[in-house]
Design an enzyme around this catalytic site. Structure first.
Site, PDB file in Angstrom:
ATOM      1  N   ASP A 239     -30.607  11.431   1.311  1.00 48.72           N
ATOM      2  CA  ASP A 239     -30.132   9.854   2.175  1.00 48.72           C
ATOM      3  C   ASP A 239     -30.395   9.495   0.800  1.00 48.72           C
ATOM      4  OD1 ASP A 239     -28.688   8.012   4.489  1.00 48.72           O
ATOM      5  OD2 ASP A 239     -29.382   7.129   2.926  1.00 48.72           O
TER       6      ASP A 239
ATOM      7  N   ARG B 114     -29.755  -9.950   3.270  1.00 49.56           N
ATOM      8  CA  ARG B 114     -30.267  -9.200   2.705  1.00 49.56           C
ATOM      9  C   ARG B 114     -31.266  -8.956   1.708  1.00 49.56           C
ATOM     10  NH1 ARG B 114     -26.985  -3.233   4.212  1.00 49.56           N
ATOM     11  NH2 ARG B 114     -26.324  -4.116   6.490  1.00 49.56           N
TER      12      ARG B 114
HETATM   13  C1  LIG Z   1     -24.020   4.444   8.631  1.00 45.35           C
HETATM   14  S1  LIG Z   1     -25.268   5.788   7.814  1.00 45.35           S
HETATM   15  C2  LIG Z   1     -24.950   7.148   8.576  1.00 45.35           C
HETATM   16  C3  LIG Z   1     -25.952   8.133   9.375  1.00 45.35           C
HETATM   17  C4  LIG Z   1     -25.675   8.952   9.904  1.00 45.35           C
HETATM   18  N1  LIG Z   1     -24.749   9.880   9.002  1.00 45.35           N
HETATM   19  C5  LIG Z   1     -25.076   8.748  10.898  1.00 45.35           C
HETATM   20  O1  LIG Z   1     -22.960   9.367  10.969  1.00 45.35           O
HETATM   21  O2  LIG Z   1     -25.048   8.156  12.278  1.00 45.35           O
HETATM   22  C6  LIG Z   1     -24.588   6.041   7.125  1.00 45.35           C
HETATM   23  C7  LIG Z   1     -25.760   6.195   5.544  1.00 45.35           C
HETATM   24  O3  LIG Z   1     -25.336   6.887   3.907  1.00 45.35           O
HETATM   25  C8  LIG Z   1     -26.344   6.434   3.168  1.00 45.35           C
HETATM   26  N2  LIG Z   1     -25.015   6.622   1.523  1.00 45.35           N
HETATM   27  C9  LIG Z   1     -24.375   5.577   1.683  1.00 45.35           C
HETATM   28  N3  LIG Z   1     -24.027   5.794   0.103  1.00 45.35           N
HETATM   29  C10 LIG Z   1     -24.421   6.596  -0.329  1.00 45.35           C
HETATM   30  C11 LIG Z   1     -24.573   7.327  -1.481  1.00 45.35           C
HETATM   31  N4  LIG Z   1     -23.861   7.268  -2.586  1.00 45.35           N
HETATM   32  N5  LIG Z   1     -25.704   9.255  -1.772  1.00 45.35           N
HETATM   33  C12 LIG Z   1     -26.159   9.100  -0.168  1.00 45.35           C
HETATM   34  N6  LIG Z   1     -26.121   8.682   0.785  1.00 45.35           N
HETATM   35  C13 LIG Z   1     -25.394   7.562   0.820  1.00 45.35           C
HETATM   36  C14 LIG Z   1     -26.787   5.617   3.495  1.00 45.35           C
HETATM   37  O4  LIG Z   1     -27.964   5.186   3.176  1.00 45.35           O
HETATM   38  C15 LIG Z   1     -26.773   5.921   5.405  1.00 45.35           C
HETATM   39  O5  LIG Z   1     -28.190   5.759   5.420  1.00 45.35           O
END
Ligand SMILES: C[S@@+](CC[C@H](N)C(=O)[O-])C[C@H]1O[C@@H](n2cnc3c(N)ncnc32)[C@H](O)[C@@H]1O
Length: 284
Positions: A154, A51
């Site tokens: 997010d 990445r």
């Molecule tokens: C795998 S996606 C899940 C998306 C959706 N909730 C779903 O279940 O389909 C995880 C998301 O969590 C966000 N994320 C990770 N760490 C985070 C943080 N510390 N604060 C806010 N968002 C975070 C990532 O950017 C990512 O878009």
């Protein structure tokens, strides 16, 4: 023949276009974990390399030493935002774990309205990625005839840009039932024939905001339902425990928290009871 190695001849895969040492990996993962709580165990090394190599190419850098220097000089500025955006895993889809939407519409919201008498509900999709989750929630709310407002947040600014457009490749809605695709999506025409757009009335329910869950939350008032699905898997257990406690503080009494299918609150919080299917209810 040129000795320059490119992605095409293996730089992004098994071979390394740029040397990526323990020091480089440790520097990056310390930054990311300290800021976002996202754990990057040793088995994520190749993923991190893959990445970040794109950032090196975009910045026309020739080594990870140079990249670390950019991060050092940047001191939490724009490159740091790129770094976080590059490291997050954003996998999502419309109506992912579809039983949650059915349970919400058929059981939990009617129960909540009956119990509280509320006219307008407040929901939060925390870790909303490119928006498929909050749009699916909003479609479900409209379908049920419920009045509601939805906050979608997010940490990743890039996914939020996509989410805010409501425009997706048409294959993202392959496999959804026809009544959903016809009712809630517009098909692109001409050059945009491979795109779909979420109908504006769905987007109207949602406010998208950047928010790092590890930092203070600016929201005032409590939510009736929080979705935080497939997010806490990236955090260690003490961080999960603290986050669940903060969710309890941010939820109305009796409010609901939806986690992802592989996530659990087991032994981490006594402020919720498990209702089943990774749906929890605040009890304290
Ligand atoms: C795998 S996606 C899940 C998306 C959706 N909730 C779903 O279940 O389909 C995880 C998301 O969590 C966000 N994320 C990770 N760490 C985070 C943080 N510390 N604060 C806010 N968002 C975070 C990532 O950017 C990512 O878009």
């Amino acid at each position: 023949m040129s000795s320059v190695r490119t992605a095409a001849n293996g730089g992004d895969g098994g071979g390394r276009e740029f040397p990526f040492t323990d020091r480089h990996f440790d520097y990056v993962r310390t930054l990311v974990t300290d800021h976002a709580a996202i754990r990057l165990p040793d088995n994520k090394r190749q993923m991190v390399y893959g990445r970040l190599v794109r950032r090196l190419r975009e910045l026309r850098l020739s080594s990870f030493d140079e990249y670390l220097q950019v991060l050092e000089d940047d001191n939490g500025g724009p490159e740091f935002v790129h770094l976080i955006n590059a490291i997050t895993t954003n996998l999502t889809s419309f109506f992912r774990e579809k039983h949650h939407f059915e349970l919400m519409r058929e059981r939990y919201i009617p129960e909540l309205i009956q119990r509280t008498g509320k006219r307008e509900l407040k929901l939060w999709s925390a870790g909303c990625s490119t928006g498929e989750e909050p749009y699916s929630i909003a479609m479900t709310l409209l379908q049920g005839g419920f009045s509601a407002k939805l906050l979608a947040t997010d940490i990743d600014t890039k996914v939020l840009d996509t989410a805010a457009t409501g425009i997706y490749n048409a294959d993202r809605i392959n496999g959804l039932p026809g009544d959903i695709t016809r009712r809630w999506f517009l098909r692109g025409k001409g050059d945009n024939a491979d795109k779909v757009r979420v109908r504006p009335e769905v987007g109207k329910l949602i406010t998208f905001r950047q928010l790092n869950l590890m930092q203070p939350w600016p929201m005032r008032g409590r939510f009736d339902i929080i979705f935080c699905r497939n997010v806490v898997i990236y955090f260690d257990k003490p961080t999960q425990a603290k986050l669940f406690n903060r969710y309890a503080d941010q939820l109305e009494d009796g409010g609901y928290l939806f986690l992802g299918h592989s996530e659990t609150m087991h032994n981490l919080s006594d402020r919720f009871k498990l209702l089943g299917n990774t749906v929890y209810q605040k009890v304290a």
